[in-house]
Write an enzyme that holds these catalytic residues in place. Structure first.
Site, PDB file in Angstrom:
ATOM      1  N   SER A 286     -19.485   6.646 -24.996  1.00  0.00           N
ATOM      2  CA  SER A 286     -18.353   6.309 -23.744  1.00  0.00           C
ATOM      3  C   SER A 286     -17.263   5.786 -25.233  1.00  0.00           C
ATOM      4  O   SER A 286     -17.536   5.075 -26.502  1.00  0.00           O
ATOM      5  CB  SER A 286     -18.503   5.977 -22.879  1.00  0.00           C
ATOM      6  OG  SER A 286     -18.653   4.788 -23.212  1.00  0.00           O
ATOM      7  N   ASP A 287     -16.007   5.406 -25.245  1.00  0.00           N
ATOM      8  CA  ASP A 287     -15.174   4.420 -25.464  1.00  0.00           C
ATOM      9  C   ASP A 287     -15.496   3.986 -24.759  1.00  0.00           C
ATOM     10  O   ASP A 287     -15.903   3.580 -23.204  1.00  0.00           O
ATOM     11  CB  ASP A 287     -13.348   5.093 -25.593  1.00  0.00           C
ATOM     12  CG  ASP A 287     -13.021   4.810 -26.741  1.00  0.00           C
ATOM     13  OD1 ASP A 287     -13.228   3.265 -27.433  1.00  0.00           O
ATOM     14  OD2 ASP A 287     -12.121   4.320 -26.843  1.00  0.00           O
ATOM     15  N   TRP A 288     -14.631   1.979 -24.900  1.00  0.00           N
ATOM     16  CA  TRP A 288     -15.225   1.145 -24.487  1.00  0.00           C
ATOM     17  C   TRP A 288     -14.483   1.173 -22.790  1.00  0.00           C
ATOM     18  O   TRP A 288     -13.545   1.674 -22.841  1.00  0.00           O
ATOM     19  CB  TRP A 288     -14.315   0.135 -25.204  1.00  0.00           C
ATOM     20  CG  TRP A 288     -14.933  -1.603 -24.646  1.00  0.00           C
ATOM     21  CD1 TRP A 288     -13.967  -2.166 -23.716  1.00  0.00           C
ATOM     22  CD2 TRP A 288     -14.930  -2.927 -25.240  1.00  0.00           C
ATOM     23  NE1 TRP A 288     -13.974  -3.178 -23.163  1.00  0.00           N
ATOM     24  CE2 TRP A 288     -14.902  -3.683 -24.197  1.00  0.00           C
ATOM     25  CE3 TRP A 288     -15.493  -2.819 -26.202  1.00  0.00           C
ATOM     26  CZ2 TRP A 288     -15.657  -4.888 -24.448  1.00  0.00           C
ATOM     27  CZ3 TRP A 288     -16.175  -3.663 -26.667  1.00  0.00           C
ATOM     28  CH2 TRP A 288     -16.102  -4.691 -25.661  1.00  0.00           C
ATOM     29  N   GLY A 289     -15.925   1.235 -22.368  1.00  0.00           N
ATOM     30  CA  GLY A 289     -15.098   1.093 -20.878  1.00  0.00           C
ATOM     31  C   GLY A 289     -15.191   2.700 -20.138  1.00  0.00           C
ATOM     32  O   GLY A 289     -14.270   2.305 -18.902  1.00  0.00           O
ATOM     33  N   SER A 290     -15.200   3.660 -20.703  1.00  0.00           N
ATOM     34  CA  SER A 290     -14.195   4.559 -20.125  1.00  0.00           C
ATOM     35  C   SER A 290     -15.001   5.306 -19.447  1.00  0.00           C
ATOM     36  O   SER A 290     -14.511   6.719 -18.784  1.00  0.00           O
ATOM     37  CB  SER A 290     -14.027   5.534 -21.168  1.00  0.00           C
ATOM     38  OG  SER A 290     -15.081   6.341 -22.107  1.00  0.00           O
TER      39      SER A 290
END
Ligand code: BGC
Length: 754
Positions: A286-290
């Site tokens: 995932s992207d950061w915290g997505s």
């Protein structure tokens, strides 16, 4: 002949069998390990933590900070990002390998975006080189340095196509065109991963951000993307697909929603297209915290729901949402997430670790001696200079003002960026040491002229101001008179203007794409005092340069070129390198034209027409300031003898053109081939790049450049995502930009063997 063929096919079959055997053995090892893992340990592999909590995103809660080591020890972490340095990585790896029940090594990720300690030009600049060998080499060197610092995974390449100069992250990509973008994307993957992923100096690449992040509405970062299927299939997806074909090991999904579905929770993108249709075997992070962000999108009701959506959609690893670790077990127990999805994700992650050779030696990237020897070696600095020169684009050169003569001149160098050693490193240079770029003043200082410097206006206040909050000086112009006086008493002025390196990149969207602060005023007043001005631009996006183009005689696009910036710029200004870069993105005349791109559709009212009712502005031209593919040289080229031959039986259109260097300097020219499919079942753009070649042509000589167009270039994706080919009429242009060249046309009959 028969014996030769027999031998050839035997070798191919044996080699094929060897690859298959390797894959089978990887498969077996991974299966064996999987069989020993508890559900908690499997979920642990899907969990990624950052070491330095505030580097690239919001800080996590203190509780998790404390717990991290415990989680690593207990086999509840599959990967770390932002731990770097051979020694540090070894320490962290030891925590996992020596303590956890199964001793599964961590994979260490980092944003190795353009170089590592030796910083390369920002990616948009490298794309301007149109030199795929140089692009590959740049990624190769980045991998050599990063892997020596303990890393084995980069979050690059970013392959997001972008048509909006306001979007700050376009500096990480290759611009607006899917064909050039695909070539650059594949070259970067090859550079990072090399021929042997298990070698200690190669790292796994990660194609990002899947998908359509570059189509953020209004160029505002993280914003909604809402695009049609034709654009998705023909413009957005091709560079992603190119990296799968190049063997990329991992993908990252994206912060944005696409047509109402957050990319992180998108089954269609991740399971149907990427893992399904394209057969991608690696894993998706995932992207950061997505995963958490799906709550804010209004797509998930709470963290547990977000985990369920993401895992079911095929997001294999949770970067910094901490939700998988918290909720996946319960979700599996409740039957909301299939065990099979968990096993599939874990197999993918373990396979990449296996491919990297981490099970054979988890410390193979942790060699302090190698780290010391390779980091910023002479070879790496030379390569950085090479690609930096190739990335520079000569936008304008009236009356051959450039190159400058090497002696006997008084040169005024004006602008705050001219003596800056940090800004040229650009954004996303997390591993670089501050102030390690060669400044323009330093680069020019190695030549003979008398150089004086004045800042003119100080448009930004300190580097720190740029990391989190931009502080632009829009008031103080007290330095302008000094700069004007210096200009008056000089033969030539080199104005170094643009954006600070931290003005582009993530979260750095701009509503005004002009020269920030009082730089425009400075430019106008200096020009009024001495019109012999060379404008050197340092920026990470297309800027509105209409006034400059109308007045300043010579303009050089020098982007943020990395460690060797000043040397590269000086070599171009003095003619030791003949500029060869071409724009990978259209420069508008006016921000109001955005999105502006060369491969637009014709519309039903293309004009120009004397009547009001055609597709245009009443207060601005449709033309860009500089088209995609534009870039001048110190020599001149003549294109002639365009030949097009349709070979229907073989399904090939052969195109050739004669390119002559008619000036008196050797040069590298990027020969560009564009087509237009005149009538199709889904309308096609007025022009599409379908081939290019960068060739060296010595002064006075010429070369014949040949292209082959096959179904891959002649077809397109329909709105069902199916690649189709259709006979009919095509225009072809081979030229020196998307606007200019020699033209012809051809017809593909029904008998053309696509
Ligand atoms: C960016 C990614 C990056 C990640 C890790 C995010 O904010 O969007 O591109 O790889 O941080 O640093």
């Amino acid at each position: 002949m028969f014996r030769f063929l027999f031998l050839f096919y035997s070798i191919v079959i044996i080699a094929g069998c060897a690859v298959k055997a390797q894959e089978d053995s990887a498969q077996n090892k991974v299966e064996e390990l999987l069989a020993q893992m508890t559900l908690e340990e499997k979920i642990g592999q899907m969990n990624q933590y950052s070491s330095f909590y505030d580097v690239t995103g919001p800080a996590p809660g203190a509780g998790y900070q404390k717990d991290r080591y415990e989680h690593v020890k207990n086999g509840l972490v599959g990967s770390m990002l932002n731990v770097r340095g051979a020694e540090q990585v070894r320490k962290m790896q030891e925590v996992a390998v020596e303590n956890s029940r199964l001793g599964i090594p961590l994979i260490f990720g980092f944003d190795v975006i353009h170089g590592f300690k030796t910083t390369m030009p920002v990616p948009i600049a490298e794309a301007a080189s149109w030199d795929m060998d140089a692009v590959e080499q740049s990624a190769r060197i980045a991998a050599v340095e990063a892997s020596a610092a303990g890393l084995n995974w980069t979050f690059a390449p970013m392959v997001d196509i972008c048509r909006d100069a306001r979007w700050g992250r376009l500096m990480e990509g290759a611009g607006e065109d899917p064909f050039l973008g695909s070539a650059v994307a594949a070259a970067r993957v090859k550079g990072f991963q090399g021929d042997n992923l298990a070698a200690p100096n190669t790292i796994a690449a990660c194609t990002k951000h899947f998908a359509a992040y570059g189509f953020a509405e209004a160029g505002k970062d993280y914003n909604t993307a809402d695009i049609g299927l034709s654009t998705l299939y023909n413009v957005v997806l091709p560079p992603f697909k190119a990296t799968v074909d190049a063997g990329v090991q991992t993908f990252m999904n994206s912060f944005n929603e696409l047509n109402g579905i957050p990319a992180t929770g998108d089954v269609f993108l991740q399971r149907d297209i990427l893992k399904g249709e394209w057969g991608f075997n690696g894993f998706i992070v995932s992207d950061w915290g997505s995963i958490t962000e799906m709550l804010y999108h209004g797509f998930a009701s709470d963290g547990k729901h977000a985990s369920e959506i993401a895992a079911n959609a095929g997001s294999d690893m949770d970067m910094e949402s901490h939700l998988y670790l918290k909720h996946l077990k319960e979700l599996v127990d409740e039957g909301k997430v299939d065990n099979e999805h968990i096993d599939d994700a874990v197999k993918r992650i373990l396979t990449v670790k296996h491919n990297l050779g981490l099970f054979d030696d988890p410390y193979k990237y942790c060699d302090v001696t190698r780290e010391k020897n390779v980091t910023m070696s002479k070879e790496h600095l030379d390569a950085s200079l090479d690609i930096a020169k190739k990335s520079i684009v000569l936008l304008k050169n009236e009356n051959n003002m450039l190159p400058l003569s090497k002696s006997g001149k008084k040169i005024a160098v004006i602008g705050q960026l001219a003596d800056n050693k940090n800004s040229p490193l650009g954004n996303w240079r997390l591993a670089a040491d501050d102030n390690t770029a060669v400044s323009v003043i330093e680069g020019l200082g190695e030549y003979g002229n008398e150089i004086s410097h004045a800042q003119g206006v100080k448009f930004f206040e300190g580097q720190e101001a740029f990391i989190h909050e931009l502080k632009i000086n829009n008031e103080d112009e007290s330095g302008i008179p000094e700069a004007v006086e210096l200009a008056k008493s000089s033969d030539v002025v080199i104005l170094v203007l643009g954006e600070h390196g931290y003005m582009t990149g993530e979260g750095r969207s701009r509503a005004h794409i002009d020269l920030p602060g009082k730089q425009q005023k400075l430019m106008e007043e200096v020009y009024a005092a001495n019109s012999n001005v060379v404008l050197v631009l340092m920026n990470g996006r297309p800027l509105d340069l209409d006034w400059a183009n109308g007045n300043i005689p010579a303009i050089v696009e020098a982007w943020h070129l990395g460690t060797q910036s000043g040397h590269a710029i000086a070599q171009v200004l003095y003619g030791d390198y003949n500029p060869s870069g071409k724009l990978p993105m259209t420069f508008p005349k006016n921000g109001g034209q955005i999105p502006i791109y060369y491969n637009y559709k014709n519309t039903g009212r293309p004009g120009p027409s004397g009547l009001v009712f055609w597709s245009h502005y009443i207060d601005e031209t449709n033309m860009p300031l500089y088209p995609f593919g534009h870039g001048l040289s110190y020599t001149t080229y003549k294109y002639s003898d365009l030949q097009v031959n349709v070979d229907s039986l073989s399904g090939v259109v052969n195109v050739s053109v004669e390119v002559a260097n008619t000036g008196d300097m050797d040069g590298d020219e990027v020969v560009q081939l564009y087509i237009r499919d005149k009538v199709a079942s889904v309308t096609r753009p007025v022009r599409e790049l379908k081939g290019f070649e960068k060739v060296t042509i010595s002064a006075g000589s010429s070369k014949t450049i040949k292209f082959k167009l096959t179904k891959d270039q002649l077809g397109f994706y329909n709105n069902q995502g199916k690649f189709v080919t259709e006979p009919g009429q095509f225009d072809v242009m081979v030229g020196w930009s998307s606007k200019d060249g020699v033209v012809s046309n051809f017809t593909l009959g029904d008998n053309f063997q696509f």
